[in-house]
Design a protein around this motif. Structure first.
Motif, PDB file in Angstrom:
ATOM      1  N   ILE A   1       0.737  -1.115   0.016  1.00 22.37           N
ATOM      2  CA  ILE A   1       0.132  -0.064   0.049  1.00 22.37           C
ATOM      3  C   ILE A   1       0.745   1.329  -0.009  1.00 22.37           C
ATOM      4  CG2 ILE A   1      -1.603   1.476   1.512  1.00 22.37           C
ATOM      5  CD1 ILE A   1      -2.683  -1.316   2.618  1.00 22.37           C
ATOM      6  N   GLU A   2       0.440   2.195  -0.938  1.00 22.06           N
ATOM      7  CA  GLU A   2       1.350   3.267  -1.038  1.00 22.06           C
ATOM      8  C   GLU A   2       0.492   4.630  -0.916  1.00 22.06           C
ATOM      9  OE1 GLU A   2       4.270   4.857  -1.424  1.00 22.06           O
ATOM     10  OE2 GLU A   2       3.311   6.571  -1.937  1.00 22.06           O
ATOM     11  N   THR A   3       0.591   5.509  -0.050  1.00 17.39           N
ATOM     12  CA  THR A   3      -0.194   6.769   0.282  1.00 17.39           C
ATOM     13  C   THR A   3       0.789   7.721   0.682  1.00 17.39           C
ATOM     14  OG1 THR A   3      -0.653   5.945   2.601  1.00 17.39           O
ATOM     15  CG2 THR A   3      -2.233   5.576   0.881  1.00 17.39           C
ATOM     16  N   THR A   4       1.973   7.953   0.448  1.00 17.73           N
ATOM     17  CA  THR A   4       2.835   8.906   1.168  1.00 17.73           C
ATOM     18  C   THR A   4       2.650  10.242   0.352  1.00 17.73           C
ATOM     19  OG1 THR A   4       4.664   8.495  -0.396  1.00 17.73           O
ATOM     20  CG2 THR A   4       4.539   7.295   1.689  1.00 17.73           C
ATOM     21  N   CYS A   5       2.409  10.222  -0.887  1.00 10.47           N
ATOM     22  CA  CYS A   5       1.986  11.475  -1.592  1.00 10.47           C
ATOM     23  C   CYS A   5       0.721  11.655  -2.030  1.00 10.47           C
ATOM     24  CB  CYS A   5       3.364  11.692  -2.568  1.00 10.47           C
ATOM     25  SG  CYS A   5       3.367  13.697  -3.159  1.00 10.47           S
ATOM     26  N   ASP A   6       0.759  11.999  -3.589  1.00 11.31           N
ATOM     27  CA  ASP A   6      -0.897  12.149  -4.183  1.00 11.31           C
ATOM     28  C   ASP A   6      -1.142  10.996  -4.794  1.00 11.31           C
ATOM     29  OD1 ASP A   6       1.213  12.486  -5.955  1.00 11.31           O
ATOM     30  OD2 ASP A   6       0.381  14.184  -7.075  1.00 11.31           O
ATOM     31  N   GLU A   7      -0.704   9.752  -4.592  1.00 10.20           N
ATOM     32  CA  GLU A   7      -1.304   8.660  -5.356  1.00 10.20           C
ATOM     33  C   GLU A   7      -1.684   7.613  -4.359  1.00 10.20           C
ATOM     34  OE1 GLU A   7       2.050   9.336  -7.016  1.00 10.20           O
ATOM     35  OE2 GLU A   7       1.176   9.835  -8.971  1.00 10.20           O
ATOM     36  N   THR A   8      -2.881   7.091  -4.684  1.00  9.60           N
ATOM     37  CA  THR A   8      -3.411   6.171  -3.649  1.00  9.60           C
ATOM     38  C   THR A   8      -3.214   4.719  -4.440  1.00  9.60           C
ATOM     39  OG1 THR A   8      -5.103   7.609  -3.005  1.00  9.60           O
ATOM     40  CG2 THR A   8      -5.398   5.397  -2.451  1.00  9.60           C
ATOM     41  N   ALA A   9      -2.373   3.936  -4.068  1.00  5.36           N
ATOM     42  CA  ALA A   9      -1.890   2.668  -4.830  1.00  5.36           C
ATOM     43  C   ALA A   9      -1.831   1.549  -3.944  1.00  5.36           C
ATOM     44  CB  ALA A   9      -0.684   3.035  -5.396  1.00  5.36           C
ATOM     45  N   ALA A  10      -2.202   0.360  -4.524  1.00  3.23           N
ATOM     46  CA  ALA A  10      -2.137  -0.938  -3.682  1.00  3.23           C
ATOM     47  C   ALA A  10      -1.796  -2.023  -5.111  1.00  3.23           C
ATOM     48  CB  ALA A  10      -3.391  -1.445  -3.208  1.00  3.23           C
TER      49      ALA A  10
ATOM     50  N   LEU B   1       1.284  -9.179  -9.643  1.00  2.00           N
ATOM     51  CA  LEU B   1      -0.106  -9.977  -9.927  1.00  2.00           C
ATOM     52  C   LEU B   1      -1.025  -8.964  -9.967  1.00  2.00           C
ATOM     53  CD1 LEU B   1       0.284 -12.930  -7.212  1.00  2.00           C
ATOM     54  CD2 LEU B   1       1.051 -12.819  -9.446  1.00  2.00           C
ATOM     55  N   SER B   2      -0.839  -7.771  -9.526  1.00  5.86           N
ATOM     56  CA  SER B   2      -1.778  -6.625  -9.793  1.00  5.86           C
ATOM     57  C   SER B   2      -1.134  -5.300  -9.320  1.00  5.86           C
ATOM     58  CB  SER B   2      -3.164  -6.676  -9.152  1.00  5.86           C
ATOM     59  OG  SER B   2      -2.826  -6.594  -7.641  1.00  5.86           O
ATOM     60  N   ASN B   3      -1.407  -4.157  -9.888  1.00  4.23           N
ATOM     61  CA  ASN B   3      -0.965  -2.906  -9.723  1.00  4.23           C
ATOM     62  C   ASN B   3      -1.681  -1.803 -10.026  1.00  4.23           C
ATOM     63  OD1 ASN B   3       1.167  -1.185  -8.852  1.00  4.23           O
ATOM     64  ND2 ASN B   3       2.015  -1.006 -10.744  1.00  4.23           N
TER      65      ASN B   3
ATOM     66  N   LEU C   1      14.885  -0.548  -4.394  1.00  7.36           N
ATOM     67  CA  LEU C   1      14.575  -2.012  -4.714  1.00  7.36           C
ATOM     68  C   LEU C   1      13.854  -2.327  -5.913  1.00  7.36           C
ATOM     69  CD1 LEU C   1      14.377  -3.318  -1.133  1.00  7.36           C
ATOM     70  CD2 LEU C   1      16.426  -3.038  -2.257  1.00  7.36           C
ATOM     71  N   THR C   2      13.364  -1.393  -6.472  1.00  6.48           N
ATOM     72  CA  THR C   2      12.458  -1.639  -7.641  1.00  6.48           C
ATOM     73  C   THR C   2      13.213  -2.214  -8.829  1.00  6.48           C
ATOM     74  OG1 THR C   2      11.195   0.288  -7.197  1.00  6.48           O
ATOM     75  CG2 THR C   2      10.853  -0.651  -9.318  1.00  6.48           C
ATOM     76  N   ALA C   3      14.447  -1.799  -8.857  1.00  2.00           N
ATOM     77  CA  ALA C   3      15.225  -2.341 -10.125  1.00  2.00           C
ATOM     78  C   ALA C   3      15.361  -4.026  -9.930  1.00  2.00           C
ATOM     79  CB  ALA C   3      16.366  -1.991 -10.345  1.00  2.00           C
ATOM     80  N   ARG C   4      15.211  -4.444  -8.774  1.00  2.00           N
ATOM     81  CA  ARG C   4      15.308  -5.875  -8.523  1.00  2.00           C
ATOM     82  C   ARG C   4      14.089  -6.610  -8.873  1.00  2.00           C
ATOM     83  NH1 ARG C   4      19.181  -7.899  -5.578  1.00  2.00           N
ATOM     84  NH2 ARG C   4      18.082  -9.101  -3.937  1.00  2.00           N
TER      85      ARG C   4
ATOM     86  N   PRO D   1       8.260   3.324 -16.742  1.00  2.00           N
ATOM     87  CA  PRO D   1       7.685   4.665 -16.111  1.00  2.00           C
ATOM     88  C   PRO D   1       6.696   4.386 -15.043  1.00  2.00           C
ATOM     89  CG  PRO D   1       7.501   4.856 -18.580  1.00  2.00           C
ATOM     90  CD  PRO D   1       8.207   3.584 -18.104  1.00  2.00           C
ATOM     91  N   GLU D   2       5.792   3.521 -15.187  1.00  2.00           N
ATOM     92  CA  GLU D   2       4.669   3.274 -13.944  1.00  2.00           C
ATOM     93  C   GLU D   2       5.054   2.598 -12.748  1.00  2.00           C
ATOM     94  OE1 GLU D   2       4.885   1.667 -16.869  1.00  2.00           O
ATOM     95  OE2 GLU D   2       4.432  -0.335 -16.860  1.00  2.00           O
ATOM     96  N   LEU D   3       6.630   2.157 -12.883  1.00  3.34           N
ATOM     97  CA  LEU D   3       7.202   1.735 -11.762  1.00  3.34           C
ATOM     98  C   LEU D   3       8.183   2.627 -11.098  1.00  3.34           C
ATOM     99  CD1 LEU D   3       7.647  -2.197 -12.611  1.00  3.34           C
ATOM    100  CD2 LEU D   3       5.621  -1.018 -11.119  1.00  3.34           C
ATOM    101  N   CYS D   4       8.374   3.502 -12.095  1.00  6.27           N
ATOM    102  CA  CYS D   4       9.369   4.575 -11.469  1.00  6.27           C
ATOM    103  C   CYS D   4       8.670   5.644 -10.666  1.00  6.27           C
ATOM    104  CB  CYS D   4      10.003   5.438 -12.960  1.00  6.27           C
ATOM    105  SG  CYS D   4      11.538   4.566 -13.344  1.00  6.27           S
ATOM    106  N   THR D   5       7.307   5.915 -11.166  1.00  2.00           N
ATOM    107  CA  THR D   5       6.464   6.834 -10.219  1.00  2.00           C
ATOM    108  C   THR D   5       5.902   6.208  -8.893  1.00  2.00           C
ATOM    109  OG1 THR D   5       4.885   6.666 -11.776  1.00  2.00           O
ATOM    110  CG2 THR D   5       6.001   8.727 -12.177  1.00  2.00           C
ATOM    111  N   ASP D   6       5.445   6.891  -8.106  1.00  2.00           N
ATOM    112  CA  ASP D   6       5.000   6.069  -6.908  1.00  2.00           C
ATOM    113  C   ASP D   6       3.700   5.074  -7.294  1.00  2.00           C
ATOM    114  OD1 ASP D   6       6.575   7.650  -5.618  1.00  2.00           O
ATOM    115  OD2 ASP D   6       5.072   8.748  -4.802  1.00  2.00           O
ATOM    116  N   ASN D   7       4.003   4.096  -6.581  1.00  2.00           N
ATOM    117  CA  ASN D   7       3.121   2.766  -6.991  1.00  2.00           C
ATOM    118  C   ASN D   7       3.175   1.892  -5.732  1.00  2.00           C
ATOM    119  OD1 ASN D   7       4.966   0.301  -7.844  1.00  2.00           O
ATOM    120  ND2 ASN D   7       5.972   2.244  -8.322  1.00  2.00           N
ATOM    121  N   GLY D   8       2.111   1.018  -5.681  1.00  2.00           N
ATOM    122  CA  GLY D   8       2.143  -0.092  -4.611  1.00  2.00           C
ATOM    123  C   GLY D   8       3.072  -1.354  -4.860  1.00  2.00           C
ATOM    124  N   ALA D   9       3.284  -1.775  -5.986  1.00  2.00           N
ATOM    125  CA  ALA D   9       4.293  -2.664  -6.445  1.00  2.00           C
ATOM    126  C   ALA D   9       5.558  -2.651  -5.789  1.00  2.00           C
ATOM    127  CB  ALA D   9       4.292  -3.002  -7.706  1.00  2.00           C
TER     128      ALA D   9
END
Ligand code: KG4
Ligand code: ZN
Length: 375
Positions: A6-15, A29-31, A121-124, A304-312
């Motif tokens: 779960i990501e909610t630190t700025c202006d994206e609500t993400a899971a 599995l989902s993003n 750690l996203t690059a891993r 790009p979708e994993l460079c910007t804020d996301n839940g994955a």
């Protein structure tokens, strides 16, 4: 090992739901990401109170959608991760509290993830990049060069002494009337402009350390805009091109210094990894390739979708920590400020077996994350 993030630190609500395979590779599995750009656009930037309220309203639905798309129930998860900071504290509390509730009810371990560690750690997850690598994290809130030596093992080589690069893009966009978010708008205008028309500074160029400074550059753009006012469309394009050219030169110079420091203290990096919204910028990506090549390494840029804020990225960082037994208790605190150097390291880990539940972990009272240093 399957983790909800779960990501909610700025202006994206993400899971998101991410699986970590026994090989150490990852599978998304989902993003699901809900951007609040529309809510904040009228104010020319993120308004913390509006962000927190929007997270409260949307998060349950976003989590439900992420679980549905992954075809998973809470009972089938191995852990529940949330970004516990750094970030806007109202949003962080919303995400972390939701994760705690899910972890408690479904008796799963909680992972209180550092948002910067997740970017690191996203690059891993995307490329399986082995340690050690050099991270360039550039977003609206952060500009850092970090030696990523292992999970929980980060050495900051450089940072901004004032504005973040994304923040500078957003402020330049605002003063030129280009709206929010500014990065993509300034990049678009810069394409049609002449970067030599405005004489702008290159802050920190040639310094032996790897720190950045952006606020003087932003002020120089403002003064030049005031001098030329009223601005023609051509003026706006030229100012954007000049600003971006200066940023590109500064980024290249600071990364050369950062990679030099990396080599001196940590040997050869396996890669230069870029993360954060600014890594979506084509001109910056181009120079990053060049700098990596010169340093005898490769550039890794997650999509790009994993460079910007996301839940994955939060789920993945949670999975990497869970695999090392780095779980957190329900007492884990939200942090407005939480430097990477203060995240817990594997040396403090408890082994987590499949039959250890969050309730067992609470009973032992260990391990705990570093105390909050908000503000
Ligand atoms: O990582 P991110 O989505 O959110 C955080 O700030 O954590 O990054 C957003 C930032 C904004 O400041 C935005 O203006 C900037 O990244 N950005 C860009 C570009 N796309 C987004 N900056 C320069 N060029 C771009 N194409
Ligand atoms: Zn971020």
């Amino acid at each position: 090992m399957v983790v909800l993030g779960i990501e909610t630190t700025c202006d994206e609500t993400a899971a998101a739901v991410v699986e970590r395979l026994p090989t150490g590779r990852g599978r998304i599995l989902s993003n699901v990401v809900l951007s609040q750009i529309a809510e904040h656009a009228a104010f020319g930037g993120v308004v913390p109170e509006i962000a927190a309220r929007a997270h409260v309203e949307a998060l349950d639905l976003i989590v439900a959608q992420a679980m549905k798309e992954a075809g998973r129930s809470f009972a089938s998860l191995d852990g529940v991760a949330a970004a516990a900071g750094p970030g806007l504290i109202g949003g962080v509390i919303v995400g972390l509290t939701t994760a705690k509730a899910i972890a408690l009810v479904s008796e799963k371990p909680l992972l209180a993830v550092n948002h910067l560690e997740a970017h690191a750690l996203t690059a891993r997850l995307t490329d399986g990049t082995p340690f050690p690598y050099c991270l360039f994290l550039a977003s609206g809130g952060h500009t850092q060069i970090v030696a990523v030596l292992g999970v929980g093992n980060y050495v900051r080589l450089g940072t901004t002494v004032d504005d973040a690069i994304g923040e500078a893009y957003d402020k330049v966009a605002k003063l030129l009337g280009l709206g929010y978010p500014g990065g993509p708008a300034v990049e678009r205008q810069a394409l049609g402009g002449d970067p030599t028309q405005a004489s702008l500074p290159r802050p920190m160029l040639g310094r032996p350390h790897a720190d950045f400074s952006l606020s003087g550059l932003k002020t120089a753009v403002r003064l030049e805009a005031e001098r030329r006012a009223p601005l023609s469309d051509g003026d706006v394009r030229d100012l954007c091109a000049g600003f971006q050219q200066s940023v590109v030169e500064v980024v290249a110079d600071r990364l050369r210094a950062g990679l030099k420091l990396f080599r001196k203290h940590h040997g050869k990096p396996t890669a230069l990894v870029a993360a954060g919204g600014v890594a979506a910028n084509e001109a910056i990506r181009k120079v990053l390739h060049q700098v990596a090549f010169e340093a005898g390494t490769v550039l890794v840029v997650p999509p790009p979708e994993l460079c910007t804020d996301n839940g994955a990225m939060i789920a993945w960082a949670g999975a990497e920590r869970l695999a090392l037994g780095l779980t957190d208790t329900l007492a884990a605190a939200p942090h407005a400020r939480w430097p990477l150097a203060e995240v817990t390291k594997p040396a403090h880990a408890l082994p987590v077996t499949s039959d250890v539940t969050i309730l067992d972990i609470i009973a032992t009272g260990l391990p705990k994350i570093a105390p909050a240093k908000d503000g």
